[in-house]
Every structure is written in C-alpha cells, then in structure tokens.
Design an enzyme around this catalytic site. Structure first.
Site, PDB file in Angstrom:
ATOM      1  CB  CYS A  91      -0.939   0.015   1.196  1.00  0.00           C
ATOM      2  SG  CYS A  91      -2.190  -1.279   1.156  1.00  0.00           S
ATOM      3  CD  GLN A 151      -5.057  -5.393   3.634  1.00  0.00           C
ATOM      4  OE1 GLN A 151      -4.605  -4.333   4.057  1.00  0.00           O
ATOM      5  NE2 GLN A 151      -5.095  -5.672   2.341  1.00  0.00           N
ATOM      6  NE  ARG A 215     -21.204   4.950   1.851  1.00  0.00           N
ATOM      7  CZ  ARG A 215     -20.085   4.297   2.136  1.00  0.00           C
ATOM      8  NH1 ARG A 215     -19.240   4.003   1.160  1.00  0.00           N
ATOM      9  NH2 ARG A 215     -19.801   3.935   3.381  1.00  0.00           N
ATOM     10  CB  SER A 252      -9.969   1.864   2.452  1.00  0.00           C
ATOM     11  OG  SER A 252      -9.203   0.668   2.385  1.00  0.00           O
ATOM     12  CG  HIS A 353      -6.156   2.090   0.204  1.00  0.00           C
ATOM     13  ND1 HIS A 353      -4.964   2.600  -0.279  1.00  0.00           N
ATOM     14  CD2 HIS A 353      -5.818   1.006   0.976  1.00  0.00           C
ATOM     15  CE1 HIS A 353      -3.967   1.868   0.170  1.00  0.00           C
ATOM     16  NE2 HIS A 353      -4.461   0.890   0.932  1.00  0.00           N
ATOM     17  CB  CYS A 383      -0.629   0.117   7.714  1.00  0.00           C
ATOM     18  SG  CYS A 383      -2.281   0.267   7.010  1.00  0.00           S
ATOM     19  N   GLY A 385       1.380  -4.140   3.545  1.00  0.00           N
ATOM     20  CA  GLY A 385       1.377  -5.587   3.625  1.00  0.00           C
ATOM     21  C   GLY A 385       2.715  -6.122   4.105  1.00  0.00           C
TER      22      GLY A 385
END
Length: 397
Positions: A91, A151, A215, A252, A353, A383, A385
């Site tokens: 990420c 995760q 939203r 996300s 994301h 953060c 993986g």
C-alpha cells in the site's frame, strides 16, 4: 545540502473499484498517463527534462504488468528518452516512490523526477499476482507455523488489542465521509484533481472529476447496521479475543485511481521559474509484526520524529492512511497526536484507497491542506502488507 522540493501534485478523482465504477472502463495505463500529462501541462515543463518516473503499483499483473510506469510515460507522449520504473511496497508503493525520487535528488542523481502511483482494482483484482499460488516459501511457514493471516484479521486484532470498539470505529468512519464531503463542497480538492475522460454506459463521454467513493449521507447509525466482513469459524477459534468489528463501512473501499508528484532540486526549480511548495524534511521506514500487519506506522512515526528533531506537537497535519479505521485510531492513541489534525479532509475510508496510487494522493492532499491553513510541517504514514510502514515529513516553503 540541496533541497528536494515538491513543485506540484495531482490525482484523479476516485472511482469505485468494481465493474460499473466510474473508472472501471478506463485502462490503468491511461489513468497513470493522465496524471503524468497533467503535471507537465500545469507547469509548462518540457518532459524531456524529466530524469526518471518512479511509479507505485501493487498488483502488477494483466493490464498493470510489464512496468506500467514506462508504458504510461510512452502513453503520455513523453519523449522516448524518459525512463521509468515500477515498484511495490504494497500500500505504500507510491509513498516509497516519492522517497526514492526525493532521495535521488538529495544524492545528486536526479534534477527532476516524477513519483506516481496507480491501481485499477476493478480491472486487476486484488491478489491477481499470486495466480492462486502460495507466495510464502517453506522457510516462512516454518518461522510462523500457525500461519499468517490477511489484513482484515490484522485489523480485527488491532481493534481487540487496542480495545477500540465498534462504535468508535463507526464514529471515525462517519467522520471521514463528513470531512471529505465538506471538502468537496468547499472546493478544497479542486486544485489537485485532474479530469479523466470516461465513456458512459450510453456511449457518450464525460469528465470524471468528483470522488465517487465519498458518501455524504453516511451516519454512525447506518454504519452500525453492517455485518462483519471477515468472520469465519476457523479464525474465531484461533483468535478468541476478536469481537468482529470490521465491516465494509469502517474499511477503505476497493478503488480505482492514480496520482503523481513533481519533485526537483530546489536549484533546478528556481532555474525553471517554478515555485518550490514544500521540501522533503525526513524519511523513515519500519517493520513490525506481520500477523498484526498494520502497526508499523507507530514505530515509523517515532523514527521519523526522532530523526527530524521534532515532537508530535510540532506537526500541523497528519495523513495516516485509513486502510481500516483501527489503524489511525491505534496510531493516534499510541503517538498522542491531536485527533483534530488527523486526516482533516477525510481519509481513505471516504476518498478511497487505490493501493499503489494512495501514497502520492495523501502527499498531494496534505500539501494542499498545509498551504490552505498556513501549517509548516506535515507527516504522512501508511500501513503496508507484510507489516511495514513508510513515514514522510514535509516542510511547507
């Protein structure tokens, strides 16, 4: 020492990362090429001057394979002389791209470089690169005989061990949507979003310029109705401490998008008549427990602050990626950061994301927020993986 400075940053508006999403009919190469072209056009820069393009992308398979950075450079119409590479730090891929780019400038290897990232999660589903195979060899299995977990389980474990309850997660997630919606309404993203030409279901074309994942009507009450995403009997037996709080609403969403940042030596920017907007102040990396997977932003932040000679209170804005709501809540609790400074324009729960495209998106949004509020320092962490994290501190100029 020469400063590595940010001249500009751009991103696409988010698209829902599934079939039917606004960007789902757009090839990921085109998404990345769009932000590359925009950086060059906005700054009236000769692309032949770019020393390198470093692109982050996580699932480098299918349409994102074979060095999508280079493919996008060529698709953007850059001269063939401009090279590119594609990197994967999960990420944090495009945040790492920004680190490598700025560090190259500081080392004297680059004068002008673009850090970027892209992910089309609708067209290249998450996990595509494993081809259904186990990416962990026998030595890793021997080290972790009970097995690592995905995760989502990491997020549940963080929620349990930091005693963050479901209501807290949903309150934070609703806040993300509310802040993002307010920022959209105020035009706060207008300076960073560049349009993507899309084809509508009726065959006509349009410009995609508004984050599709936000939203505005999200409330804590609506989020409370959602069911946990990751419960299985096997995981429940293995981890009895988990109370199953992670839902689609406090995670996300799958997202399509791209972003890019123009980085130069301060000397070169001045020679070209371009305004340095911020300098890279400090870089840090950290690894942590790969089972929890999401906790490394804490040691990465501490390392960055120590290197910078700054305290947490010296920082004016924090961008902590909202992969799951427990991550920024855990981080804020451990670091003592002011919650009001955390993701002040909303985070990934609302803004999306797009994996490899998120790092430079956060950097772009943070820079614009610092400029709008007169803040001096911004800290970004992500953060990743495998239980890793990048942390970056920038200083507005």
């Amino acid at each position: 020492m020469e400063n590595a400075v940010i001249v500009d940053g751009v991103r696409t508006a988010s698209g829902r990362g599934k079939p039917g999403g606004a960007l789902s009919e757009t090839h990921p190469v085109e998404l990345l090429a769009t932000v590359l072209k925009a950086l060059i056009a906005r700054n009236d820069l000769d692309p032949a001057l770019v020393d390198d393009v470093i692109a982050g992308c996580v699932d480098q398979a299918g349409e994102q394979a074979v060095n999508i950075g280079r493919t996008a450079v060529l698709s953007a119409g850059f001269p063939e002389s401009v090279p590119a590479t594609t990197i994967d730090r999960q990420c944090g891929s495009s945040q790492q791209a920004a680190h490598f780019a700025a560090q190259g400038v500081l080392a004297g290897a680059y004068d002008i470089v673009i850090a970027a990232g892209v992910e089309s999660m609708s067209r290249v589903p998450m996990g595509s690169t494993t081809f259904g195979k186990d990416p962990n060899g026998p030595s890793l299995h021997a080290r972790y005989p009970e097995g690592l977990a995905h995760q989502g389980i990491g997020a549940e474990l963080v929620s349990a061990r930091w005693k963050i309850n479901r209501e807290d997660l949903d309150i934070f997630s609703a806040r993300s949507h509310q802040l993002a919606a307010a920022s959209v309404a105020a035009g706060d993203f207008a300076g960073e979003i560049v349009p993507v030409e899309i084809t509508l279901p009726d065959g006509t074309t349009a410009q995609h310029t508004v984050d599709e994942t936000v939203r505005a009507t999200t409330t804590v009450e609506t989020l409370a109705k959602l069911k946990p995403s990751f419960y299985t009997e096997a995981y429940a037996a293995r981890f009895p401490e988990i109370t199953w709080n992670i839902t689609p609403g406090n995670s996300s969403p799958l997202t399509d998008g791209a972003s890019a940042v123009l980085i130069m030596s301060e000397t070169r920017a001045n020679e070209l008549g371009l305004r340095p907007r911020a300098r890279f102040h400090t870089f840090a990396l950290a690894g942590d427990d790969p089972l929890l997977m999401l906790t490394a932003p804490i040691p990465a932040t501490r390392k960055a602050l120590k290197r910078a000679g700054l305290s947490i209170d010296d920082i004016d804005a924090f961008e902590v990626n909202e992969a799951f709501a427990p991550v920024p809540l855990m981080w804020a609790r451990d670091t003592g950061a002011d919650p009001a400074k955390l993701n002040p324009r909303g985070g990934a729960i609302a803004l999306g994301h797009p994996l490899g495209g998120s790092g430079t998106r956060l950097l772009t949004t943070m820079l614009n927020y610092l400029e709008a509020t007169g803040g001096r320092y911004g800290l970004q962490t992500m953060c990743e993986g495998g239980g890793m994290a990048n942390a970056t501190i920038i200083e507005r100029l």
